[in-house]
Design a protein around this motif. Structure first.
Motif, PDB file in Angstrom:
ATOM      1  N   ARG A   1     -23.043 -99.792  10.343  1.00 36.99           N
ATOM      2  CA  ARG A   1     -23.063 -98.606   9.483  1.00 36.99           C
ATOM      3  C   ARG A   1     -21.950 -98.642   8.454  1.00 36.99           C
ATOM      4  NH1 ARG A   1     -24.368 -94.959  14.408  1.00 36.99           N
ATOM      5  NH2 ARG A   1     -22.089 -94.757  14.540  1.00 36.99           N
TER       6      ARG A   1
ATOM      7  N   VAL B   1     -22.589 -98.468   4.427  1.00 36.76           N
ATOM      8  CA  VAL B   1     -22.092 -97.447   3.507  1.00 36.76           C
ATOM      9  C   VAL B   1     -21.242 -98.077   2.405  1.00 36.76           C
ATOM     10  CG1 VAL B   1     -19.927 -96.792   4.681  1.00 36.76           C
ATOM     11  CG2 VAL B   1     -21.288 -95.060   3.520  1.00 36.76           C
TER      12      VAL B   1
ATOM     13  N   ALA C   1     -27.975-100.616   7.621  1.00 34.77           N
ATOM     14  CA  ALA C   1     -28.234 -99.257   8.101  1.00 34.77           C
ATOM     15  C   ALA C   1     -29.314 -99.257   9.180  1.00 34.77           C
ATOM     16  CB  ALA C   1     -28.651 -98.362   6.932  1.00 34.77           C
TER      17      ALA C   1
ATOM     18  N   CYS D   1     -24.982 -92.673   7.729  1.00 34.76           N
ATOM     19  CA  CYS D   1     -25.542 -93.728   6.884  1.00 34.76           C
ATOM     20  C   CYS D   1     -26.776 -94.340   7.544  1.00 34.76           C
ATOM     21  CB  CYS D   1     -24.494 -94.801   6.577  1.00 34.76           C
ATOM     22  SG  CYS D   1     -25.034 -95.932   5.267  1.00 34.76           S
TER      23      CYS D   1
END
Length: 207
Positions: free
Chosen positions: A137, A141, A170, A185
């Protein structure tokens, strides 16, 4: 010092409550309360040792980052960057690469929002250093933010590469068990943000 764990737990609850409230009432009502907690956290950081100190630093970084977000959402990018810089100082003292990466990503986001995509690109690159130490994640992001910078710089191939990378990470993050600061995210978040970046890319291309 003996009361630090209780106070830190209480402050964590305050932060989480304000994060939830932000979506409902907006930043203007929350900024004074969040800023008012900072002196308390500063004192705890000075007084604590060991694991309590690390927790205090982590919380201080989160409070400052959230305050930066509130100012960013209000359109005050100078204050937003100032508070995010403050967050980074605590993250560096904590020496947690994942927290540092997240805050660098946030600094990049403030930069692009304030019309400085070149600076935003450099900060996004910094957030992606030591890539293998990051969770999926956090990679997602940061890649999403770098894609945003590339869109503003009208570099479509680089945008497409990072967008695909962010979407892939993601998706991996959906089964991630490790805690991080980028739980929001998701693949749908990446797709939504990519749509905004494409609109910006088309606008820049016409200028």
């Amino acid at each position: 010092r003996s009361s630090a764990p209780i106070v830190l737990s209480s402050l964590q609850s305050i932060l989480e409550t304000n994060i939830q409230a932000d979506a409902q009432i907006g930043p203007a009502y929350l900024i004074p309360g969040i800023e008012g907690q900072i002196p308390v956290i500063q004192k705890i950081c000075r007084m604590t040792r060991g694991t309590d100190h690390d927790q205090a630093l982590r919380l201080a970084s989160q409070f400052a980052e959230f305050c930066g977000w509130l100012y960013q959402d209000s359109g005050d990018y100078e204050c937003a960057m100032s508070w995010t810089d403050y967050s980074l100082e605590y993250a560096i003292e904590l020496d947690d690469r994942r927290v540092i990466s997240y805050v660098l990503m946030r600094k990049s986001n403030v930069s692009t929002d304030s019309g400085q995509p070149g600076h935003g690109l450099g900060l996004a690159n910094a957030a992606l250093k030591q890539y293998n130490q990051l969770t999926p994640r956090l990679r997602a992001v940061a890649l999403r933010q770098r894609a945003n910078a590339f869109a503003m710089l009208n570099e479509p191939s680089e945008f497409a590469r990072d967008y695909e990378g962010a979407l892939k990470q993601a998706t991996k993050g959906m089964s991630q068990e490790e805690h991080d600061l980028a739980s929001y995210c998701t693949p749908s978040f990446v797709e939504m943000e990519a749509g905004s970046s494409r609109s910006e890319e088309r606008r820049v291309g016409k200028e």
